[in-house]
Write an enzyme that holds these catalytic residues in place. Structure first.
Site, PDB file in Angstrom:
ATOM      1  N   ASN A   1       0.807  -1.217   0.000  1.00  0.00           N
ATOM      2  CA  ASN A   1       0.000   0.000   0.000  1.00  0.00           C
ATOM      3  C   ASN A   1       0.842   1.270   0.000  1.00  0.00           C
ATOM      4  O   ASN A   1       0.318   2.363  -0.220  1.00  0.00           O
ATOM      5  CB  ASN A   1      -0.958   0.013   1.199  1.00  0.00           C
ATOM      6  CG  ASN A   1      -2.106  -0.963   0.993  1.00  0.00           C
ATOM      7  OD1 ASN A   1      -2.232  -1.562  -0.071  1.00  0.00           O
ATOM      8  ND2 ASN A   1      -2.923  -1.124   2.016  1.00  0.00           N
TER       9      ASN A   1
ATOM     10  N   ARG B   1      -8.433  -1.234  -7.684  1.00  0.00           N
ATOM     11  CA  ARG B   1      -8.978   0.052  -7.244  1.00  0.00           C
ATOM     12  C   ARG B   1      -7.890   1.082  -6.962  1.00  0.00           C
ATOM     13  O   ARG B   1      -8.089   2.267  -7.170  1.00  0.00           O
ATOM     14  CB  ARG B   1      -9.810  -0.149  -5.987  1.00  0.00           C
ATOM     15  CG  ARG B   1     -11.185  -0.713  -6.268  1.00  0.00           C
ATOM     16  CD  ARG B   1     -12.030  -0.469  -5.060  1.00  0.00           C
ATOM     17  NE  ARG B   1     -11.823   0.877  -4.584  1.00  0.00           N
ATOM     18  CZ  ARG B   1     -12.543   1.922  -4.945  1.00  0.00           C
ATOM     19  NH1 ARG B   1     -13.542   1.783  -5.757  1.00  0.00           N
ATOM     20  NH2 ARG B   1     -12.268   3.117  -4.456  1.00  0.00           N
TER      21      ARG B   1
ATOM     22  N   CYS C   1     -16.253  -3.295  -4.893  1.00  0.00           N
ATOM     23  CA  CYS C   1     -15.576  -4.575  -4.734  1.00  0.00           C
ATOM     24  C   CYS C   1     -16.227  -5.336  -3.594  1.00  0.00           C
ATOM     25  O   CYS C   1     -17.130  -4.819  -2.936  1.00  0.00           O
ATOM     26  CB  CYS C   1     -14.083  -4.387  -4.515  1.00  0.00           C
ATOM     27  SG  CYS C   1     -13.659  -3.686  -2.944  1.00  0.00           S
TER      28      CYS C   1
ATOM     29  N   ARG D   1     -17.071   1.392  -2.643  1.00  0.00           N
ATOM     30  CA  ARG D   1     -15.841   2.150  -2.392  1.00  0.00           C
ATOM     31  C   ARG D   1     -15.879   3.438  -3.200  1.00  0.00           C
ATOM     32  O   ARG D   1     -15.292   3.538  -4.275  1.00  0.00           O
ATOM     33  CB  ARG D   1     -14.622   1.290  -2.707  1.00  0.00           C
ATOM     34  CG  ARG D   1     -14.565   0.097  -1.765  1.00  0.00           C
ATOM     35  CD  ARG D   1     -13.327  -0.710  -1.883  1.00  0.00           C
ATOM     36  NE  ARG D   1     -12.145  -0.047  -1.383  1.00  0.00           N
ATOM     37  CZ  ARG D   1     -10.959  -0.635  -1.311  1.00  0.00           C
ATOM     38  NH1 ARG D   1     -10.809  -1.859  -1.711  1.00  0.00           N
ATOM     39  NH2 ARG D   1      -9.913   0.026  -0.847  1.00  0.00           N
TER      40      ARG D   1
ATOM     41  N   ILE E   1     -15.365   7.378  -4.474  1.00  0.00           N
ATOM     42  CA  ILE E   1     -14.166   8.222  -4.602  1.00  0.00           C
ATOM     43  C   ILE E   1     -14.554   9.696  -4.496  1.00  0.00           C
ATOM     44  O   ILE E   1     -13.847  10.571  -4.971  1.00  0.00           O
ATOM     45  CB  ILE E   1     -13.383   7.960  -5.913  1.00  0.00           C
ATOM     46  CG1 ILE E   1     -14.272   8.135  -7.146  1.00  0.00           C
ATOM     47  CG2 ILE E   1     -12.740   6.585  -5.903  1.00  0.00           C
ATOM     48  CD1 ILE E   1     -13.475   8.247  -8.443  1.00  0.00           C
ATOM     49  N   ASP E   2     -15.715   9.952  -3.863  1.00  0.00           N
ATOM     50  CA  ASP E   2     -16.198  11.335  -3.765  1.00  0.00           C
ATOM     51  C   ASP E   2     -15.175  12.256  -3.092  1.00  0.00           C
ATOM     52  O   ASP E   2     -15.031  13.424  -3.478  1.00  0.00           O
ATOM     53  CB  ASP E   2     -17.534  11.374  -3.006  1.00  0.00           C
ATOM     54  CG  ASP E   2     -17.444  10.715  -1.631  1.00  0.00           C
ATOM     55  OD1 ASP E   2     -16.965   9.568  -1.561  1.00  0.00           O
ATOM     56  OD2 ASP E   2     -17.829  11.342  -0.640  1.00  0.00           O
ATOM     57  N   LEU E   3     -14.441  11.726  -2.115  1.00  0.00           N
ATOM     58  CA  LEU E   3     -13.486  12.594  -1.412  1.00  0.00           C
ATOM     59  C   LEU E   3     -12.278  12.929  -2.309  1.00  0.00           C
ATOM     60  O   LEU E   3     -11.754  14.045  -2.264  1.00  0.00           O
ATOM     61  CB  LEU E   3     -13.023  11.945  -0.099  1.00  0.00           C
ATOM     62  CG  LEU E   3     -14.135  11.716   0.931  1.00  0.00           C
ATOM     63  CD1 LEU E   3     -13.655  10.841   2.080  1.00  0.00           C
ATOM     64  CD2 LEU E   3     -14.650  13.059   1.482  1.00  0.00           C
TER      65      LEU E   3
ATOM     66  N   ASP F   1      -7.430  -3.937   7.602  1.00  0.00           N
ATOM     67  CA  ASP F   1      -6.725  -4.951   6.812  1.00  0.00           C
ATOM     68  C   ASP F   1      -6.191  -6.113   7.657  1.00  0.00           C
ATOM     69  O   ASP F   1      -5.637  -7.062   7.102  1.00  0.00           O
ATOM     70  CB  ASP F   1      -5.570  -4.307   6.027  1.00  0.00           C
ATOM     71  CG  ASP F   1      -6.078  -3.500   4.834  1.00  0.00           C
ATOM     72  OD1 ASP F   1      -7.266  -3.581   4.516  1.00  0.00           O
ATOM     73  OD2 ASP F   1      -5.260  -2.765   4.229  1.00  0.00           O
TER      74      ASP F   1
ATOM     75  N   ARG G   1      -1.919 -10.933  -4.887  1.00  0.00           N
ATOM     76  CA  ARG G   1      -1.987  -9.476  -5.078  1.00  0.00           C
ATOM     77  C   ARG G   1      -1.220  -8.761  -3.978  1.00  0.00           C
ATOM     78  O   ARG G   1      -0.690  -7.668  -4.205  1.00  0.00           O
ATOM     79  CB  ARG G   1      -3.455  -8.994  -5.026  1.00  0.00           C
ATOM     80  CG  ARG G   1      -4.258  -9.353  -6.254  1.00  0.00           C
ATOM     81  CD  ARG G   1      -5.641  -8.724  -6.155  1.00  0.00           C
ATOM     82  NE  ARG G   1      -5.514  -7.394  -5.591  1.00  0.00           N
ATOM     83  CZ  ARG G   1      -6.358  -6.844  -4.727  1.00  0.00           C
ATOM     84  NH1 ARG G   1      -7.424  -7.495  -4.344  1.00  0.00           N
ATOM     85  NH2 ARG G   1      -6.156  -5.645  -4.260  1.00  0.00           N
TER      86      ARG G   1
HETATM   87  C1  UD1 Z   1      -6.560   1.927   1.551  1.00  0.00           C
HETATM   88  C2  UD1 Z   1      -5.807   0.618   1.444  1.00  0.00           C
HETATM   89  C3  UD1 Z   1      -6.691  -0.530   1.915  1.00  0.00           C
HETATM   90  C4  UD1 Z   1      -7.224  -0.259   3.312  1.00  0.00           C
HETATM   91  C5  UD1 Z   1      -7.907   1.106   3.377  1.00  0.00           C
HETATM   92  C6  UD1 Z   1      -8.334   1.503   4.772  1.00  0.00           C
HETATM   93  C7  UD1 Z   1      -4.318   0.990  -0.436  1.00  0.00           C
HETATM   94  C8  UD1 Z   1      -3.928   0.601  -1.805  1.00  0.00           C
HETATM   95  N1  UD1 Z   1      -5.427   0.410   0.048  1.00  0.00           N
HETATM   96  O1  UD1 Z   1      -7.670   1.877   0.659  1.00  0.00           O
HETATM   97  O2  UD1 Z   1      -5.901  -1.717   1.922  1.00  0.00           O
HETATM   98  O3  UD1 Z   1      -8.165  -1.245   3.666  1.00  0.00           O
HETATM   99  O4  UD1 Z   1      -6.994   2.130   2.888  1.00  0.00           O
HETATM  100  O5  UD1 Z   1      -7.260   1.475   5.629  1.00  0.00           O
HETATM  101  O6  UD1 Z   1      -3.642   1.740   0.223  1.00  0.00           O
HETATM  102  N2  UD1 Z   1     -14.336   6.662   1.370  1.00  0.00           N
HETATM  103  C9  UD1 Z   1     -15.311   7.542   0.987  1.00  0.00           C
HETATM  104  N3  UD1 Z   1     -15.068   8.378  -0.063  1.00  0.00           N
HETATM  105  C10 UD1 Z   1     -13.878   8.381  -0.737  1.00  0.00           C
HETATM  106  C11 UD1 Z   1     -12.879   7.475  -0.331  1.00  0.00           C
HETATM  107  C12 UD1 Z   1     -13.142   6.621   0.723  1.00  0.00           C
HETATM  108  O7  UD1 Z   1     -16.393   7.568   1.565  1.00  0.00           O
HETATM  109  O8  UD1 Z   1     -13.720   9.172  -1.671  1.00  0.00           O
HETATM  110  C13 UD1 Z   1     -14.578   5.743   2.489  1.00  0.00           C
HETATM  111  C14 UD1 Z   1     -14.415   4.270   2.132  1.00  0.00           C
HETATM  112  O9  UD1 Z   1     -15.604   3.753   1.594  1.00  0.00           O
HETATM  113  C15 UD1 Z   1     -14.086   3.672   3.476  1.00  0.00           C
HETATM  114  C16 UD1 Z   1     -13.240   4.747   4.129  1.00  0.00           C
HETATM  115  O10 UD1 Z   1     -13.567   5.953   3.452  1.00  0.00           O
HETATM  116  O11 UD1 Z   1     -15.267   3.495   4.241  1.00  0.00           O
HETATM  117  C17 UD1 Z   1     -11.757   4.537   4.085  1.00  0.00           C
HETATM  118  O12 UD1 Z   1     -11.366   4.240   2.752  1.00  0.00           O
HETATM  119  P1  UD1 Z   1      -9.955   4.678   2.181  1.00  0.00           P
HETATM  120  O13 UD1 Z   1      -9.047   5.080   3.281  1.00  0.00           O
HETATM  121  O14 UD1 Z   1     -10.170   5.653   1.079  1.00  0.00           O
HETATM  122  O15 UD1 Z   1      -9.448   3.315   1.531  1.00  0.00           O
HETATM  123  P2  UD1 Z   1      -8.454   3.223   0.314  1.00  0.00           P
HETATM  124  O16 UD1 Z   1      -7.536   4.368   0.349  1.00  0.00           O
HETATM  125  O17 UD1 Z   1      -9.207   2.942  -0.940  1.00  0.00           O
END
Ligand code: UD1
Length: 419
Positions: free
Chosen positions: A23, A91, A115, A120, A122-124, A306, A398
């Site tokens: 990560n 992702r 997934c 998941r 990506i709004d943020l 994780d 992976r």
């Molecule tokens: C990363 C890690 C993943 C880990 C996760 C949380 C990588 C490649 N993957 O995923 O292994 O499980 O952090 O520690 O580093 N969310 C929103 N809007 C957004 C983005 C996220 O609502 O735009 C929510 C997600 O649905 C989730 C939470 O925020 O509930 C945390 O997700 P996020 O930290 O973004 O996970 P990733 O960065 O995708």
């Protein structure tokens, strides 16, 4: 497709070297396209996700050369289009959005799908890019981002489930080349974010506060090439530590940063596992019985989502009722029904898994559904008496470098077979 055949019931014993963090490696590779100059990233784990990020960067026009444990990336010229067929497979590929936008002023990246661990969004990420001045539209399944010039801004990145790791990475990378200062509040504090900030700073960026909830990025005109070593994988370390405990073995993990593992080590000690720290190595020893525990996943420095599935397996061996609550990804309990096939007694109640232990586990064929669920099934197979076949282990490849070879070195009877 490959499967792992595990003849369980033996304690893990010996020493294992933890690989570089997946990560951390993925956003580091994406960051390399912020400059025309070559970047070298050392300690890269050999994983299918890493190879995949290499393919995505190649598709953008970068040269990507793997050499043993390092990768050299040079993006003399790149294009801003990332195809659906590539992005949908991983992702984490969404973290090319920020670098492309910063470098080219435009990007068209396939909108990543959901997934198995839940929606998941990506709004943020998009909120962050908009705050920096990008115009974003969604067209034909693609995120189309455009900005004449990115301008630094205050950005609040907290979401429903707390901060976002890759969102913070994306905004940090875009802001590195923006005009003026960006202050990210409710930034993710994960060590992988700090590793990325260190790499960006080595490339000439001005980033302060990474590792805290407020990150300040002072934009610079240009970044240059740099060499960087990836941090050790704290989730791989947690997985081996939990496996050592669950099999009542004794394992020394080398190439670890115990300070990145506090929440996991604290829980392990609470349930009765002995931990000995020695600089960059850790010894985990357990004889059982284990005490039950309540565990809630949280953003760093809380207990990592994780490692939730792996810890659930350990709690099946604890003497009493444990409650494991998932606060980051709501549907991340796919491993539970497979663990039941091995004899675990686990009920899902809302966001929690209620684990009643101790239950003897018995080998059975099981199906891996995602990366960390697969790791949990492997640990369960190591604990179980008899033979467990973990199918669909491409998930495991992976994120775990040579997991079967590493486990064999610790005395496990594990074979990889083609199905
Ligand atoms: C990363 C890690 C993943 C880990 C996760 C949380 C990588 C490649 N993957 O995923 O292994 O499980 O952090 O520690 O580093 N969310 C929103 N809007 C957004 C983005 C996220 O609502 O735009 C929510 C997600 O649905 C989730 C939470 O925020 O509930 C945390 O997700 P996020 O930290 O973004 O996970 P990733 O960065 O995708």
């Amino acid at each position: 497709m490959y499967a792992l055949v595990i003849d369980g019931g033996r304690p893990l014993e010996g020493q294992v070297r933890i690989s570089g963090a997946k990560n951390a490696a993925l956003p580091l590779m994406a960051a390399a396209i912020l400059t025309r100059e070559p970047c070298v990233i050392r300690g890269i784990p050999r994983l299918s996700d890493v190879a995949f990020m290499g393919r995505i960067l190649t598709s953008l026009g970068a040269s990507v050369r793997f050499n043993g444990g390092s990768v050299t990336i040079q993006a003399s010229r790149i294009r801003g289009f990332a195809d659906y067929d590539l992005v949908r497979k991983m992702r984490a590929s969404v973290c090319i959005l920020g670098p492309l936008l910063a470098r080219l002023g435009h990007a068209q990246v396939s909108y990543p799908g959901g997934c198995v661990i839940g929606p998941r969004p990506i709004d943020l990420h998009l909120k962050g890019m908009r705050a920096l001045g990008a115009e974003i539209t969604i067209d034909g399944g693609y995120v189309c981002a455009r900005a004449e010039k990115l301008r630094g801004a205050p950005i609040f990145l907290g979401g429903r489930a707390g901060p976002t790791v890759l969102g913070t990475a994306n905004v940090m990378m875009a802001a590195a080349l923006a005009e003026g200062t960006t202050v990210i509040d409710s930034a993710a504090c994960e060590p992988e974010v700090v590793d990325l900030a260190n790499f960006l700073n080595a490339m000439g960026a001005k980033i302060a506060g990474a590792g805290s909830p407020t990150i300040t990025v002072t934009g610079v005109k240009e970044l240059h090439g740099a060499t960087h070593e990836v941090i050790p994988d704290r989730i791989e370390a947690a997985t081996f530590a939990i496996a050592a405990a669950a099999t009542k073995g004794e394992v020394t993990l080398t190439h670890v940063r115990p300070e990145h593992l506090r929440s996991v080590l604290d829980k392990l000690m609470e349930v009765g596992v002995e931990i000995f720290e020695n600089g960059e190595s850790l010894t985990v020893r357990a004889a059982g019985p284990f005490r039950p525990s309540d565990i809630t996943t949280q953003p760093y420095a809380g207990f990592p989502t994780d490692a939730q599935a792996q810890m659930t397996v350990l709690m099946t061996q604890a003497d009493g009722v444990s409650i494991i609550t998932e606060r980051i990804f709501e549907s991340r309990f796919m491993h539970v029904s497979e663990l039941a096939r091995l004899g675990a007694n686990i009920a899902i109640e809302g966001p929690s898994a209620v684990v009643k232990g101790p239950t003897p586990l018995r080998g059975a064929p099981v199906m891996a559904s995602d990366l960390r669920a697969s790791a949990a099934l492997v640990i369960a197979g190591l604990v179980a008496q008899g033979r467990t076949r973990v199918r669909r282990i491409y998930h495991l490849d992976r994120g775990y470098e040579m997991i079967d070879a590493k486990l064999r070195k610790l005395g496990a009877r594990v074979r990889r077979i083609s199905e």
